[in-house]
Write a protein that holds these residues in place. Structure first.
Motif, short mmCIF file in Angstrom:
data_model
loop_
_atom_site.label_atom_id
_atom_site.label_comp_id
_atom_site.label_asym_id
_atom_site.label_seq_id
_atom_site.Cartn_x
_atom_site.Cartn_y
_atom_site.Cartn_z
N LEU A 137 0.91 -1.24 0.04
CA LEU A 137 0.11 0.12 0.01
C LEU A 137 0.84 1.16 -0.06
CD1 LEU A 137 -2.67 -0.94 3.11
CD2 LEU A 137 -2.92 -0.84 0.27
N GLY A 138 0.62 2.22 -0.89
CA GLY A 138 1.34 3.36 -0.82
C GLY A 138 0.78 4.67 -1.21
N GLY A 189 6.83 10.27 -1.16
CA GLY A 189 5.77 8.97 -0.51
C GLY A 189 6.28 8.09 0.50
N ILE A 190 5.18 7.47 0.88
CA ILE A 190 5.48 6.27 1.80
C ILE A 190 4.95 4.82 1.24
CG2 ILE A 190 3.30 6.91 3.21
CD1 ILE A 190 4.69 6.21 5.62
N LYS A 191 5.74 3.76 1.54
CA LYS A 191 5.11 2.64 1.08
C LYS A 191 5.06 1.59 2.24
CE LYS A 191 5.48 -0.47 -3.03
NZ LYS A 191 6.19 -0.58 -4.27
N VAL A 192 4.10 0.89 2.42
CA VAL A 192 3.97 -0.31 3.12
C VAL A 192 3.98 -1.67 2.53
CG1 VAL A 192 2.68 -1.44 5.18
CG2 VAL A 192 2.56 1.10 4.84
N TYR A 193 4.93 -2.59 2.97
CA TYR A 193 5.07 -3.88 2.30
C TYR A 193 4.52 -4.83 3.00
CZ TYR A 193 8.50 -1.98 -0.99
OH TYR A 193 9.13 -1.14 -2.16
N LEU A 194 3.67 -5.70 2.50
CA LEU A 194 2.90 -6.61 3.18
C LEU A 194 3.39 -8.13 2.60
CD1 LEU A 194 -0.54 -5.01 3.04
CD2 LEU A 194 1.10 -4.95 5.07
N GLY A 195 3.98 -8.77 3.28
CA GLY A 195 4.71 -9.94 2.92
C GLY A 195 5.67 -9.90 1.84
N GLY A 196 6.12 -11.24 1.25
CA GLY A 196 7.02 -11.02 0.10
C GLY A 196 8.37 -10.49 0.82
N ALA A 197 8.82 -10.99 2.22
CA ALA A 197 10.02 -10.46 2.72
C ALA A 197 11.29 -11.24 2.23
CB ALA A 197 9.83 -10.76 4.23
N GLY A 198 11.00 -12.17 1.35
CA GLY A 198 12.24 -12.81 0.74
C GLY A 198 13.20 -13.73 2.13
N ARG A 199 14.41 -13.64 1.94
CA ARG A 199 15.71 -14.15 2.77
C ARG A 199 15.72 -13.33 4.11
NH1 ARG A 199 17.17 -14.93 -2.08
NH2 ARG A 199 18.94 -13.13 -1.89
N ASP A 200 15.76 -11.96 3.99
CA ASP A 200 16.28 -11.22 5.08
C ASP A 200 15.25 -10.06 5.46
OD1 ASP A 200 16.98 -9.62 3.07
OD2 ASP A 200 19.08 -9.80 3.44
#
Length: 261
Positions: free
Chosen positions: A32-33, A224-235
């Motif tokens: 969401l951004g 802007g600002i962005k919230v990442y939900l899931g999809g974190a990968g390895r680290d």
């Protein structure tokens, strides 16, 4: 509005489902951004507020993915007779992604300002190549049909000097048929994820744009600002979230609006 509600609901499910799924399993991610852009144009200055949501369904990892997205632009510049008009766009992508990159197809419906009678549809292909850990090369292109007709092409690159900083360079071109205007743009954006365990990033950017029907160029400054939900990968780093979560390179260029004015 039904599409937007469903999209937000899917994103909330993604947020609660955990940040990463094991390889070869299905997973859900999204973002969401919100952003603010200041446009300095020959006819005067204006501002644009933008909201964006994406939800990505990974069927196999590595393998096939499906993504849905929607966005809304708000500006006093988009008005007639004192009545403001929002600019909506929504669409989806189907693509294959593995450790080397991603390739796929996209379709986007754009609800144009009131002087046009209907939606326009942009459809095409896109791809990105992951070069080691520090670089990503990108390209996309396609056609525009329905209310407007034409084509677009874009190329770009992302550099990761450290895992939680991305510097993006993008070149866009779009042309409308039947002696219509063309758009050329070059933009530079920096994105920073301060704390990987709190997946909220900050973005700052500038683009230099020209539209053939305007005598001078347009300067666009954005934050802007962005919230990442899931999809974190390895680290959980910004680089891994952009390569394992929702796509950041798909669809027609967002500044396509410049051709409709």
């Amino acid at each position: 509005m039904t599409f937007v509600f469903r999209l937000v609901g899917a994103l909330l499910i993604a947020a609660g489902s955990g940040s990463y799924a094991a390889a070869d399993s299905m997973s859900l991610s999204g973002s969401l951004g919100a952003s603010y852009s200041y446009l300095k144009t020959p006819g005067g200055d204006t501002s644009v507020w933008d909201g964006l949501g994406e939800v990505n369904f990974t069927i196999t990892d590595p393998g096939f993915n499906v993504e849905l997205r929607g966005a809304n632009d708000y500006s006093n510049f988009l008005q007639t007779n004192g009545v403001r008009h929002d600019l909506w766009d929504y669409g989806g992508d189907a693509y294959f992604r593995d450790y080397a990159g991603a390739i796929g197809a996209s379709v986007t419906a754009v609800q144009l300002p009131v002087q046009h009678s209907s939606q326009s549809i942009a459809y095409g292909g896109f791809g990105e190549a992951y070069l080691f850990g520090a670089f990503t090369l990108r390209a996309k292109g396609g056609a525009i049909s329905n209310d407007l007709s034409g084509y677009y092409a874009a190329g770009g690159a992302a550099a990761y000097p450290v895992k939680n900083i991305a510097v993006n360079l993008e070149f866009d071109y779009a042309k409308l048929e039947h002696n219509g205007p063309d758009l050329k743009s070059v933009g530079l954006t920096a994105e920073y994820l301060p704390v990987p365990s709190v997946p909220v990033s900050l973005t700052f950017g500038y683009s230099y744009e020209t539209v053939s029907q305007i005598s001078n160029h347009v300067d666009v400054w954005s934050a802007g600002i962005k919230v990442y939900l899931g999809g974190a990968g390895r680290d959980g780093s910004l680089r891994d979230r952009q390569r394992d979560g929702a796509l950041v390179w798909n669809g027609a260029p967002q500044n396509l609006l410049g051709l409709t004015l």
